[in-house]
Scaffold this motif. Structure first.
Motif, PDB file in Angstrom:
ATOM      1  N   GLY A  44       0.847  -1.185   0.000  1.00  0.00           N
ATOM      2  CA  GLY A  44       0.000   0.000   0.000  1.00  0.00           C
ATOM      3  C   GLY A  44       0.878   1.229   0.000  1.00  0.00           C
ATOM      4  O   GLY A  44       2.096   1.153  -0.144  1.00  0.00           O
ATOM      5  N   ASP A  45       0.267   2.392   0.181  1.00  0.00           N
ATOM      6  CA  ASP A  45       0.994   3.659   0.180  1.00  0.00           C
ATOM      7  C   ASP A  45       1.646   3.861   1.544  1.00  0.00           C
ATOM      8  O   ASP A  45       0.977   4.140   2.532  1.00  0.00           O
ATOM      9  N   ASP A  46       2.957   3.733   1.582  1.00  0.00           N
ATOM     10  CA  ASP A  46       3.673   3.856   2.849  1.00  0.00           C
ATOM     11  C   ASP A  46       3.616   5.271   3.401  1.00  0.00           C
ATOM     12  O   ASP A  46       3.599   5.482   4.616  1.00  0.00           O
ATOM     13  N   LEU A  48       1.159   7.232   3.319  1.00  0.00           N
ATOM     14  CA  LEU A  48      -0.128   7.364   4.001  1.00  0.00           C
ATOM     15  C   LEU A  48      -0.280   6.358   5.135  1.00  0.00           C
ATOM     16  O   LEU A  48      -1.353   6.264   5.748  1.00  0.00           O
ATOM     17  N   GLY A  49       0.773   5.598   5.379  1.00  0.00           N
ATOM     18  CA  GLY A  49       0.719   4.613   6.459  1.00  0.00           C
ATOM     19  C   GLY A  49      -0.143   3.412   6.131  1.00  0.00           C
ATOM     20  O   GLY A  49      -0.650   2.747   7.036  1.00  0.00           O
ATOM     21  N   GLU A  50      -0.289   3.093   4.836  1.00  0.00           N
ATOM     22  CA  GLU A  50      -1.215   2.045   4.417  1.00  0.00           C
ATOM     23  C   GLU A  50      -0.524   0.801   3.859  1.00  0.00           C
ATOM     24  O   GLU A  50      -1.178  -0.063   3.279  1.00  0.00           O
ATOM     25  N   ASP A  51       0.815   0.725   4.009  1.00  0.00           N
ATOM     26  CA  ASP A  51       1.516  -0.466   3.552  1.00  0.00           C
ATOM     27  C   ASP A  51       1.466  -1.510   4.670  1.00  0.00           C
ATOM     28  O   ASP A  51       2.205  -1.426   5.654  1.00  0.00           O
ATOM     29  N   ILE A  52       0.615  -2.486   4.514  1.00  0.00           N
ATOM     30  CA  ILE A  52       0.355  -3.464   5.568  1.00  0.00           C
ATOM     31  C   ILE A  52       1.612  -4.250   5.918  1.00  0.00           C
ATOM     32  O   ILE A  52       1.913  -4.491   7.095  1.00  0.00           O
ATOM     33  N   THR A  54       4.831  -3.412   5.548  1.00  0.00           N
ATOM     34  CA  THR A  54       5.793  -2.573   6.265  1.00  0.00           C
ATOM     35  C   THR A  54       5.334  -2.320   7.694  1.00  0.00           C
ATOM     36  O   THR A  54       6.117  -2.418   8.645  1.00  0.00           O
ATOM     37  N   ASN A  55       4.075  -2.007   7.861  1.00  0.00           N
ATOM     38  CA  ASN A  55       3.545  -1.739   9.202  1.00  0.00           C
ATOM     39  C   ASN A  55       3.682  -2.962  10.106  1.00  0.00           C
ATOM     40  O   ASN A  55       4.053  -2.852  11.283  1.00  0.00           O
ATOM     41  N   THR A  56       3.378  -4.131   9.552  1.00  0.00           N
ATOM     42  CA  THR A  56       3.475  -5.368  10.335  1.00  0.00           C
ATOM     43  C   THR A  56       4.921  -5.647  10.720  1.00  0.00           C
ATOM     44  O   THR A  56       5.212  -6.037  11.866  1.00  0.00           O
TER      45      THR A  56
END
Length: 219
Positions: A44-46, A48-52, A54-56
């Protein structure tokens, strides 16, 4: 005409046999399962904080290190330089091992990005110990003709040699006493954890910032 071709990786040469490359753990490559995971990873768009994915990954690493947050960086050099910008300002000084990556292989980034100095600790032992660090600290503010120590950086392991947790604890006590920041270049901290029997968090608890590398020892 010469037919002695040199391939970037022996694994890709026609009729290649199994080759073991011992130059560095950075020469290793992802195996089939790793490559498959890359092709199916949720993205997703990192910004926007939407890269699942990367976030995980960031949450998992933060938990593993016992820290409140983590940030994915594209290289260990980038991670070290970001940390130095957090821990130092112009005319400050960093104390580190003379053999460390941050001193030898980051293009003088501490000087360039921050205007700070690096004091390398030269020694002939297996690791930089607390006595060496104590002798390297510059803390006298009476006559400021030299930069003052504000951060201690430890790379562990360094050149394949483990810096024992007991020694790191002693250095951390020095840092606490003099209100200095602690930086861990843990590019190969996984190896230190396995070799010592201590967890990643056991090492990380003594540092303000840490980096871990995911590109070494693949496959």
């Amino acid at each position: 005409m010469s037919t002695d071709y040199h391939y970037a990786s022996p694994a890709f040469a026609p009729g290649a046999v199994e080759v073991f490359d011992f130059r560095s753990d950075t020469a290793t490559q992802p195996d089939a399962a790793m490559r498959a995971a890359m092709t199916t990873a949720l993205v997703g768009d990192d910004v926007l904080g939407e890269d699942i994915t990367t976030n995980t990954l960031e949450r998992r690493i933060a938990h593993m290190c016992g820290k409140p947050a983590a940030m994915f960086c594209v290289s260990g050099t980038m991670s070290n330089q970001i940390a130095m910008m957090l821990h130092l300002t112009a005319l400050d000084e960093l104390v580190c091992d003379a053999n460390s990556h941050i001193y030898n292989y980051e293009n003088g980034g501490v000087h360039f990005h921050i205007g700070a100095s690096v004091f390398p600790v030269h020694h002939s032992l297996n690791y930089m110990n607390a006595d060496m660090v104590r002798s390297a600290l510059h803390l006298d503010t009476f006559m400021r003709h030299r930069p003052l120590t504000k951060c201690i950086a430890i790379e562990n392991p360094l050149d394949g040699l483990l810096n024992p947790l007991e020694n790191i604890q002693e250095i951390a006590r020095l840092a606490q006493r003099y209100k200095l920041k602690m930086r861990l270049d843990g590019a190969r901290l996984w190896n230190a954890s396995i070799a010592s029997g201590h967890t990643i968090a056991d090492f990380c608890q003594h540092f303000d910032t840490i980096s871990l590398c995911l590109s070494k020892g693949l496959g």
